[in-house]
Design a protein around this motif. Sequence first.
Motif, PDB file in Angstrom:
ATOM      1  N   ASP A   1       0.950  -1.224   0.100  1.00 38.73           N
ATOM      2  CA  ASP A   1       0.048   0.171  -0.099  1.00 38.73           C
ATOM      3  C   ASP A   1       0.821   1.458  -0.029  1.00 38.73           C
ATOM      4  O   ASP A   1       0.249   2.115  -0.742  1.00 38.73           O
ATOM      5  CB  ASP A   1      -0.928   0.037   1.271  1.00 38.73           C
ATOM      6  CG  ASP A   1      -2.048  -0.768   1.027  1.00 38.73           C
ATOM      7  OD1 ASP A   1      -2.324  -1.295  -0.228  1.00 38.73           O
ATOM      8  OD2 ASP A   1      -2.935  -1.070   2.002  1.00 38.73           O
ATOM      9  N   VAL A   2       1.901   1.422   0.795  1.00 40.11           N
ATOM     10  CA  VAL A   2       2.682   2.536   0.993  1.00 40.11           C
ATOM     11  C   VAL A   2       3.403   2.503  -0.596  1.00 40.11           C
ATOM     12  O   VAL A   2       3.489   3.954  -1.040  1.00 40.11           O
ATOM     13  CB  VAL A   2       3.717   2.316   2.021  1.00 40.11           C
ATOM     14  CG1 VAL A   2       4.703   3.654   1.946  1.00 40.11           C
ATOM     15  CG2 VAL A   2       2.943   2.435   3.492  1.00 40.11           C
ATOM     16  N   PRO A   3       4.098   1.966  -0.963  1.00 41.29           N
ATOM     17  CA  PRO A   3       4.631   2.019  -2.350  1.00 41.29           C
ATOM     18  C   PRO A   3       3.554   2.398  -3.515  1.00 41.29           C
ATOM     19  O   PRO A   3       3.906   3.195  -4.277  1.00 41.29           O
ATOM     20  CB  PRO A   3       5.558   0.758  -2.918  1.00 41.29           C
ATOM     21  CG  PRO A   3       5.557  -0.028  -1.608  1.00 41.29           C
ATOM     22  CD  PRO A   3       4.803   0.585  -0.653  1.00 41.29           C
TER      23      PRO A   3
ATOM     24  N   LEU B   1       0.768   6.408  -6.959  1.00 37.79           N
ATOM     25  CA  LEU B   1      -0.429   7.176  -7.059  1.00 37.79           C
ATOM     26  C   LEU B   1      -0.275   8.672  -6.989  1.00 37.79           C
ATOM     27  O   LEU B   1      -0.898   9.553  -7.774  1.00 37.79           O
ATOM     28  CB  LEU B   1      -1.450   6.770  -6.398  1.00 37.79           C
ATOM     29  CG  LEU B   1      -2.102   5.425  -6.775  1.00 37.79           C
ATOM     30  CD1 LEU B   1      -3.130   5.053  -5.556  1.00 37.79           C
ATOM     31  CD2 LEU B   1      -2.761   5.600  -8.239  1.00 37.79           C
ATOM     32  N   GLY B   2       0.653   9.043  -5.900  1.00 36.21           N
ATOM     33  CA  GLY B   2       0.876  10.508  -5.683  1.00 36.21           C
ATOM     34  C   GLY B   2       1.848  11.059  -6.794  1.00 36.21           C
ATOM     35  O   GLY B   2       1.694  12.582  -6.766  1.00 36.21           O
TER      36      GLY B   2
ATOM     37  N   PHE C   1       1.433   9.133   0.315  1.00 38.13           N
ATOM     38  CA  PHE C   1       0.508   9.731  -0.756  1.00 38.13           C
ATOM     39  C   PHE C   1       0.905  11.211  -0.793  1.00 38.13           C
ATOM     40  O   PHE C   1       1.230  11.585  -1.929  1.00 38.13           O
ATOM     41  CB  PHE C   1      -0.771   9.016  -0.626  1.00 38.13           C
ATOM     42  CG  PHE C   1      -1.712  10.032  -1.903  1.00 38.13           C
ATOM     43  CD1 PHE C   1      -1.678   9.335  -3.001  1.00 38.13           C
ATOM     44  CD2 PHE C   1      -2.598  10.734  -1.378  1.00 38.13           C
ATOM     45  CE1 PHE C   1      -2.555   9.848  -3.890  1.00 38.13           C
ATOM     46  CE2 PHE C   1      -3.299  11.281  -2.488  1.00 38.13           C
ATOM     47  CZ  PHE C   1      -3.239  10.797  -3.655  1.00 38.13           C
ATOM     48  N   ILE C   2       0.627  11.763   0.215  1.00 35.80           N
ATOM     49  CA  ILE C   2       0.774  13.338   0.110  1.00 35.80           C
ATOM     50  C   ILE C   2       2.251  13.872   0.014  1.00 35.80           C
ATOM     51  O   ILE C   2       2.410  14.820  -1.000  1.00 35.80           O
ATOM     52  CB  ILE C   2       0.371  13.671   1.434  1.00 35.80           C
ATOM     53  CG1 ILE C   2      -1.069  13.639   1.712  1.00 35.80           C
ATOM     54  CG2 ILE C   2       0.728  15.327   1.717  1.00 35.80           C
ATOM     55  CD1 ILE C   2      -1.960  13.935   0.703  1.00 35.80           C
ATOM     56  N   MET C   3       3.303  13.170   0.633  1.00 40.57           N
ATOM     57  CA  MET C   3       4.473  13.496   0.374  1.00 40.57           C
ATOM     58  C   MET C   3       5.065  13.337  -1.158  1.00 40.57           C
ATOM     59  O   MET C   3       5.854  13.980  -1.693  1.00 40.57           O
ATOM     60  CB  MET C   3       5.673  12.744   1.192  1.00 40.57           C
ATOM     61  CG  MET C   3       5.220  13.300   2.809  1.00 40.57           C
ATOM     62  SD  MET C   3       6.662  12.703   3.900  1.00 40.57           S
ATOM     63  CE  MET C   3       6.352  11.072   3.977  1.00 40.57           C
ATOM     64  N   ALA C   4       4.500  12.164  -1.657  1.00 38.66           N
ATOM     65  CA  ALA C   4       4.915  12.104  -3.124  1.00 38.66           C
ATOM     66  C   ALA C   4       4.372  13.008  -3.922  1.00 38.66           C
ATOM     67  O   ALA C   4       4.819  13.523  -4.779  1.00 38.66           O
ATOM     68  CB  ALA C   4       4.358  10.762  -3.446  1.00 38.66           C
ATOM     69  N   ALA C   5       3.072  13.306  -3.786  1.00 39.98           N
ATOM     70  CA  ALA C   5       2.397  14.507  -4.555  1.00 39.98           C
ATOM     71  C   ALA C   5       3.001  15.848  -4.251  1.00 39.98           C
ATOM     72  O   ALA C   5       3.291  16.513  -5.372  1.00 39.98           O
ATOM     73  CB  ALA C   5       1.101  14.923  -4.222  1.00 39.98           C
ATOM     74  N   VAL C   6       3.851  15.910  -3.146  1.00 42.51           N
ATOM     75  CA  VAL C   6       4.647  17.525  -3.025  1.00 42.51           C
ATOM     76  C   VAL C   6       5.948  17.277  -3.185  1.00 42.51           C
ATOM     77  O   VAL C   6       6.593  18.053  -3.994  1.00 42.51           O
ATOM     78  CB  VAL C   6       4.503  17.862  -1.467  1.00 42.51           C
ATOM     79  CG1 VAL C   6       5.286  19.204  -1.169  1.00 42.51           C
ATOM     80  CG2 VAL C   6       3.043  18.078  -1.025  1.00 42.51           C
TER      81      VAL C   6
ATOM     82  N   LEU D   1      12.152   6.795  -2.445  1.00 40.50           N
ATOM     83  CA  LEU D   1      12.710   5.687  -1.336  1.00 40.50           C
ATOM     84  C   LEU D   1      12.423   6.317   0.152  1.00 40.50           C
ATOM     85  O   LEU D   1      12.076   5.354   0.922  1.00 40.50           O
ATOM     86  CB  LEU D   1      14.107   5.135  -1.516  1.00 40.50           C
ATOM     87  CG  LEU D   1      14.237   4.341  -2.836  1.00 40.50           C
ATOM     88  CD1 LEU D   1      15.776   3.913  -2.974  1.00 40.50           C
ATOM     89  CD2 LEU D   1      13.443   2.968  -2.485  1.00 40.50           C
ATOM     90  N   GLY D   2      12.626   7.564   0.442  1.00 42.01           N
ATOM     91  CA  GLY D   2      12.618   8.089   1.951  1.00 42.01           C
ATOM     92  C   GLY D   2      11.335   8.247   2.202  1.00 42.01           C
ATOM     93  O   GLY D   2      10.791   7.910   3.347  1.00 42.01           O
ATOM     94  N   VAL D   3      10.512   8.448   1.016  1.00 42.06           N
ATOM     95  CA  VAL D   3       8.972   8.754   1.771  1.00 42.06           C
ATOM     96  C   VAL D   3       8.403   7.048   1.752  1.00 42.06           C
ATOM     97  O   VAL D   3       7.697   7.086   2.742  1.00 42.06           O
ATOM     98  CB  VAL D   3       8.242   9.230   0.482  1.00 42.06           C
ATOM     99  CG1 VAL D   3       6.795   9.015   0.576  1.00 42.06           C
ATOM    100  CG2 VAL D   3       8.323  10.677   0.200  1.00 42.06           C
TER     101      VAL D   3
END
Length: 182
Positions: free
Chosen positions: A98-100, A105-106, A136-141, A169-171
């Motif tokens: 789910d996290v990856p 998706l972000g 999800f949010i950190m990837a979008a930002v 990878l950090g996210v």
Amino acid sequence: MVDGFCAAQAGQDCSGEKAPHGKVNLEQGCSSEGAGGQGADDAPLPETAVTFANREAREIYFGVLPYLAIALVIGAGIHGFVPEQALAAWFAVGRWWDVPAAVVLGFPLYASANATVPVLETLVAKGVPLGTGMAFIMAAVGVSVPELVILKRVMTAKLLVAFSLTVSLGVILVGFLFNALF
């Protein structure tokens, strides 16, 4: 260079004369010998700082605009056609991937860092684990397509890939950590 800086601080142009209203005339060429010197650089500058900034801003804006429009259409489609419960139910299961998946998706979305807090709050309230929602949010930002287009102007492709992988990878690690702790 120091002489030009000192002249600018004193409100003088490069010839050593006081500029009107204490402002420096940046459109006159400065010599390489400092204030009052006769160097090889006495020709006028090809463009002013304002013209340069305006041209660069337009290039960045129009370079990012198509990607920003695509990201906004994807975001509007998710908002308008994908029920909040569906996204929350999909991520609320707690599967290892789910996290990856949230990071992937972000990636195409564009989100302001300030606008993500209410989105994260809504996702967590619907049952999404905190780490998955944060990923999800950190990837979008952090690694959105519009941001990468802007960074492309100052980074090589190899460095941009390294940046994207490092942030992703950090996210993912932070998402797993928060899921394990909370």
